[in-house]
Design a protein around this motif. Structure first.
Motif, mmCIF file in Angstrom:
data_model
loop_
_atom_site.group_PDB
_atom_site.id
_atom_site.type_symbol
_atom_site.label_atom_id
_atom_site.label_comp_id
_atom_site.label_asym_id
_atom_site.label_seq_id
_atom_site.Cartn_x
_atom_site.Cartn_y
_atom_site.Cartn_z
ATOM 1 N N LEU A 303 0.820 -1.213 0.000
ATOM 2 C CA LEU A 303 0.000 0.000 0.000
ATOM 3 C C LEU A 303 0.855 1.265 0.000
ATOM 4 O O LEU A 303 0.600 2.206 -0.761
ATOM 5 N N ARG A 304 1.893 1.264 0.833
ATOM 6 C CA ARG A 304 2.730 2.470 0.932
ATOM 7 C C ARG A 304 3.416 2.754 -0.396
ATOM 8 O O ARG A 304 3.451 3.890 -0.853
ATOM 9 N N GLU A 305 3.914 1.705 -1.016
ATOM 10 C CA GLU A 305 4.612 1.880 -2.287
ATOM 11 C C GLU A 305 3.662 2.433 -3.346
ATOM 12 O O GLU A 305 4.025 3.324 -4.124
ATOM 13 N N ILE A 306 2.444 1.920 -3.354
ATOM 14 C CA ILE A 306 1.463 2.384 -4.343
ATOM 15 C C ILE A 306 1.107 3.848 -4.098
ATOM 16 O O ILE A 306 1.006 4.646 -5.021
ATOM 17 N N LYS A 307 0.988 4.209 -2.818
ATOM 18 C CA LYS A 307 0.644 5.599 -2.503
ATOM 19 C C LYS A 307 1.739 6.559 -2.939
ATOM 20 O O LYS A 307 1.472 7.711 -3.258
ATOM 21 N N SER A 308 2.983 6.070 -2.933
ATOM 22 C CA SER A 308 4.074 6.977 -3.296
ATOM 23 C C SER A 308 4.372 6.924 -4.803
ATOM 24 O O SER A 308 5.228 7.654 -5.283
ATOM 25 N N ASP A 309 3.654 6.074 -5.520
ATOM 26 C CA ASP A 309 3.862 5.991 -6.965
ATOM 27 C C ASP A 309 2.848 6.909 -7.654
ATOM 28 O O ASP A 309 1.645 6.652 -7.613
#
Lengths: 582, 309
Positions: A303-309
């Motif tokens: 989730l965190r990675e997707i939010k920062s992409d």
């Protein structure tokens, strides 16, 4: 030299059969039987392409057990009423579906539904009240899947089941669900079809969540003649009244739904929906990135990675769901059974914020009580269970184990696959800090179910997902002494909880009923058969060109199949082509 | 030759009966009842009991086994419980097609890459090419299938977008390229190392010296004299590997979402679908037995000395 040629020949044979096997039509496949050649629809063809993480064992609504089957059946079938977001958009209300109107009379015992005129099954036959009666009786019939065991509250349901059981014994085994009991003169007294468009259901006693039961997928209306004719094939190529119908079904591979033009609310905007089984969420995400799916689950820890992409964050949809994860104590035996202070100490020792943010990566919200937000009677002001190391220390002392001295290691059982492993490891560390030693015991799902039901796990981690948005489905189903050893896996037997849950069910004033449920919830938290952990969220990626899903995901929607969303109104925006090229 | 084949076929019968007996016992020894898993966490004890009765699980185990064996002899594998009323044989025929294609694809890839690589390595042992080839094959043997699959997906599916990432379409070759490469990588590495070792063994033999003394080129010596004699062990490797590729591709089938036998068995275990589990195991056992038989027959065909025994 001949052996060298032998190897060359062997290789040629293998390569040739590899190629030839692919050319032959899939022998014996369901799609082959239906005479359909399936190709995955490409982008821009008007089909919504959705990954599903499990093969639905059957699409026959009477036997639906899995979330995936439930969601797909929602596209194919209709129920008398359905759950839809209310005006505020925050909670769910009962709205008409196949019934254009409904009313409750006789002090909450008699429900009368008036069917919409002109609703047709996919075969073109009109739906009549008798279909509703037969479909509901099929659920009560001994072979029916009895998730709706509460249908026993219908007048004459138990008598029907008994009579049907005897009648069934005279049938060839396995055939009984495809037999017509109504022709044998059997039926449920309390389900009546006085004319073509009226259905009356009479209960033995008032039951407030009854309309919620009628909105569940197993209560879908089926065409009797098709069920009897297709038998087990009905589970693969079901016939309903919904906006889509099954065009192709290859178990373990894919399901293609196509638009049903005769749908009573007009044809859907999508041409169809293509579901493909992708076991691994991480693979589904890669397919989504590559433009082969229009929807994707968010894999655990991503989730965190997707939010920062930047390319993905705008496509993320987060919705809180109607579930509560918990640690349950066996209240009959084991170290925590007779020791409320030990249970409370553990409840104080768990840092739920940390679990949600660090371990679950923001894919859940910390729980304070049993009821998740979105359930009527949810109390936002509830103090409930919280992280408090000092209180944990005091309770542990009161339990007779100051700083954990003299307390033998506690065995915590959990389901080995999924998020349970990560969460339980974190909880083990948190409890150790409070002086409570925990041994982790992972179990595979089947074993876990059997052992928790038999009361062999002193502490276990599990989550409950609401069947319908009503506090009864939590406080009665999970804590009433009548269901101890069944859905009440902690085997809690408390007269106060029983009394409050029963009284709430009899109460016709919703406000008073909610207050009784809140009191029951407070009693549960005081008794602490559960350490409540968190409420799950449904996180999805939805392509920007898909309209009608974002913002309409309801708390009932788990997984990518989104049972609560009305797909009849979903469409691909006209700028689809540009979106794909981008 | 025919007598030999008939004898070997007869020997398979007790093996298969043994397999059904052992697997039946193991399957029933698994904790957790199928009825429990089938009905899910919401079922009552009464419903679970009724379902167990319906599935015939309340009878003594030997009776259940004899009934199963009776049905099996008639070719009836029963119905699947988890895939509501679908016949196990129907499910397995469907899965076998996928698994067969995958295994054949993987083995074709492994042979195409592994055997030439092994021959090249053996041409100049400990040379640059040999070191490189053996290094690559060592990596191939050690690479977990899951990791290799994700790497291939990332490169060919997501970055280059040349190939589909997952799923299966009857008739489409592209869907099987990445799974075949993933599954075949380890076999290719094993074949390369095996080919090299066997050829190097053979190269020390007298007949090689004779061949060389006749002035044959090094390549001709290698291909016409060393390789044919080194080839027999490769048949064993190919036969047994083909059988395991056929039946044991659980990871590859899961990652690439292929509806094959390995994944079917894996799911059947989790669903406690006894009939499907046993069906998978029996079919897998038959495949192994047949693969071994085929290897033996090929041996007899390629090596006349064995035929006479």
């Amino acid at each position: 030299m001949s052996r060298l040629w032998f190897f060359v020949a062997l290789w040629l044979c293998m390569a040739a059969s590899f190629l030839c096997l692919g050319r032959s039509k899939a022998a014996g496949t369901a799609a082959g039987a239906a005479g359909l050649e399936i190709q995955a629809p490409g982008p821009g063809e008007g089909f919504l392409r959705v990954p599903i993480n499990a093969n639905p064992p059957t699409l026959d609504p009477t036997f639906v057990v899995t979330v995936v089957a439930d969601g797909i059946d929602r596209r194919i079938f209709n129920t008398l009423v359905r759950h839809s977001p209310d005006e505020s958009g925050r909670s769910l209300a009962i709205k008409p579906d196949l019934a254009e109107s409904f009313e409750c009379s006789d002090g909450g015992r008699l429900y009368t539904f008036r069917l919409r005129p002109g609703v047709k099954f996919h075969t073109g036959r009109e739906v009549v009240a008798r279909d509703v009666k037969w479909s509901l009786e099929r659920l009560i019939f001994p072979d029916g899947y009895e998730r709706l065991f509460e249908l026993d509250r219908i007048l004459g349901a138990q008598e029907f089941r008994e009579a049907a059981r005897k009648w069934r014994a005279s049938l060839p085994p396995g055939d009984s669900v495809y037999a017509d009991w109504s022709a044998a003169g059997l039926g449920v007294e309390g389900i009546r079809a006085p004319d073509k468009r009226t259905v009356e259901i009479e209960l033995r006693e008032p039951f407030a969540p009854f309309l919620s039961l009628m909105a569940l997928t197993p209560a879908a209306v089926l065409p009797k003649e098709e069920v009897l004719r297709r038998k087990s094939d009905f589970g693969r190529f079901p016939i309903g009244t919904g906006p889509f119908r099954v065009a192709a079904h290859e178990p373990n591979s894919h399901i293609l739904l196509e638009r049903f033009d005769g749908y009573f609310e007009g044809p859907a905007r999508l041409k169809g929906i293509f579901y493909r089984v992708v076991k691994e969420n991480s693979v589904a995400l890669q397919e989504y990135r590559a433009g082969r799916f229009d929807l994707s689950p968010v894999p655990m820890g991503m989730l965190r990675e997707i939010k920062s992409d930047p390319s993905l964050s705008g496509e993320l949809s987060e919705t809180s769901g109607l579930s509560t994860a918990y640690l349950g104590f066996n209240m009959e035996s084991g170290p925590a059974a007779g020791n409320v202070h030990l249970r409370r100490a553990m409840a104080f020792a768990v840092d739920r914020e940390y679990l949600c943010s660090a371990i679950l990566d923001g894919a859940a919200v910390p729980a304070k009580g049993v009821l998740p937000p979105g359930i009527p009677a949810y109390d936002p002001e509830l103090k409930g269970q919280r992280y408090d190391p000092d209180a944990a220390r005091r309770e542990l002392e009161a339990a007779g184990f100051p700083e954990g001295k003299g307390l033998p290691p506690l065995r915590l059982y959990y389901r080995a696959d999924g998020e349970g492993r990560l969460v339980c490891h974190a909880i083990q560390m948190q409890l150790r800090r409070a002086g409570i030693a925990v041994d982790l015991r992972p179990l595979e799902w089947g074993t876990f179910l059997a052992r928790t039901r038999r009361g062999e796990c002193p502490i276990f981690r599990l989550a409950w997902v609401a069947d319908y948005p009503h506090p009864h489905n939590f406080l009665h189903t999970l804590f009433h002494s009548l269901l101890a050893g069944e859905t009440n896996r902690t085997r809690t037997r408390d007269p106060d909880i029983d009394r409050l849950a029963d009284a709430a069910l009899q109460e016709t004033d919703p406000a008073k009923s909610a207050e009784l449920y809140r009191a029951a919830e407070r009693r549960v938290l005081e008794l602490a058969p559960w350490v409540v952990l968190y409420h799950g969220k449904t996180n999805l990626l939805i392509k920007r060109y898909v309209r009608g899903i974002r913002g309409r995901v309801t708390p009932l929607d788990v997984d990518t199949v989104l049972p609560g969303v009305d797909f009849h109104k979903v469409e691909m925006s006209p700028d689809f082509a540009c979106a794909v090229d981008r | 030759m025919w007598g030999y084949i008939a004898r070997r076929l007869l020997q398979c019968v007790p093996v298969l009966i043994g397999v059904t007996m052992v697997s039946f016992a193991i399957v029933h020894a698994l904790p957790g009842s199928p009825a429990e898993v089938l009905l899910g966490p919401r079922a009552s004890a009464e419903q679970i009991e009724a379902a167990a009765e319906e599935l015939g699980l309340n009878k003594p185990l030997p009776i259940q086994y004899l009934k199963y064996l009776g049905r099996l002899i008639r070719g009836d594998l029963g119905v699947s419980w988890s895939q509501k009323d679908l016949h196990v044989s129907k499910i397995l025929i469907r899965d076998l097609g996928v698994s067969a294609r995958l295994a054949l694809g993987a083995m074709s890839f492994a042979m195409l890459l592994g055997i030439p690589l092994g021959i090249l390595s053996a041409r100049k042992p400990y040379g640059k090419l040999d070191n490189l080839a053996m290094g690559v094959s060592l990596i191939g043997v050690c690479t977990p299938a899951f990791w290799l699959a994700m790497l291939l997906v990332l490169i060919f599916g997501v970055w280059l977008r040349w190939l589909p990432i997952s799923g299966y379409e009857p008739g489409s070759l592209a869907h099987l390229v990445l799974p075949s490469v993933t599954l075949g990588a380890i076999s290719a590495a094993i074949l390369a190392r095996m080919t090299r070792a066997s050829i190097l063994d053979a190269m020390g033999e007298d007949y090689i010296r004779t061949a060389r003394s006749r002035g044959l080129s090094e390549w001709r010596t290698l291909l016409a004299h060393a390789f044919p004699n080194a080839a027999l062990p490769l048949i064993t490797v190919i036969g047994s590997n083909l059988a395991s590729l056929f039946t044991g591709a659980v990871l590859t089938e899961t990652v690439f979402s292929l509806p094959g036998m390995g994944r079917e068995l894996y799911e059947a275990i989790f669903n406690r679908d006894y009939n499907l589990m046993l069906g998978c195991i029996v079919v897998m056992a038959v495949i192994f037995v047949l693969a071994n038989l085929a290897v033996d027959i090929l041996y007899a065909f390629l090596d006349p000395r064995l035929r006479r025994r």
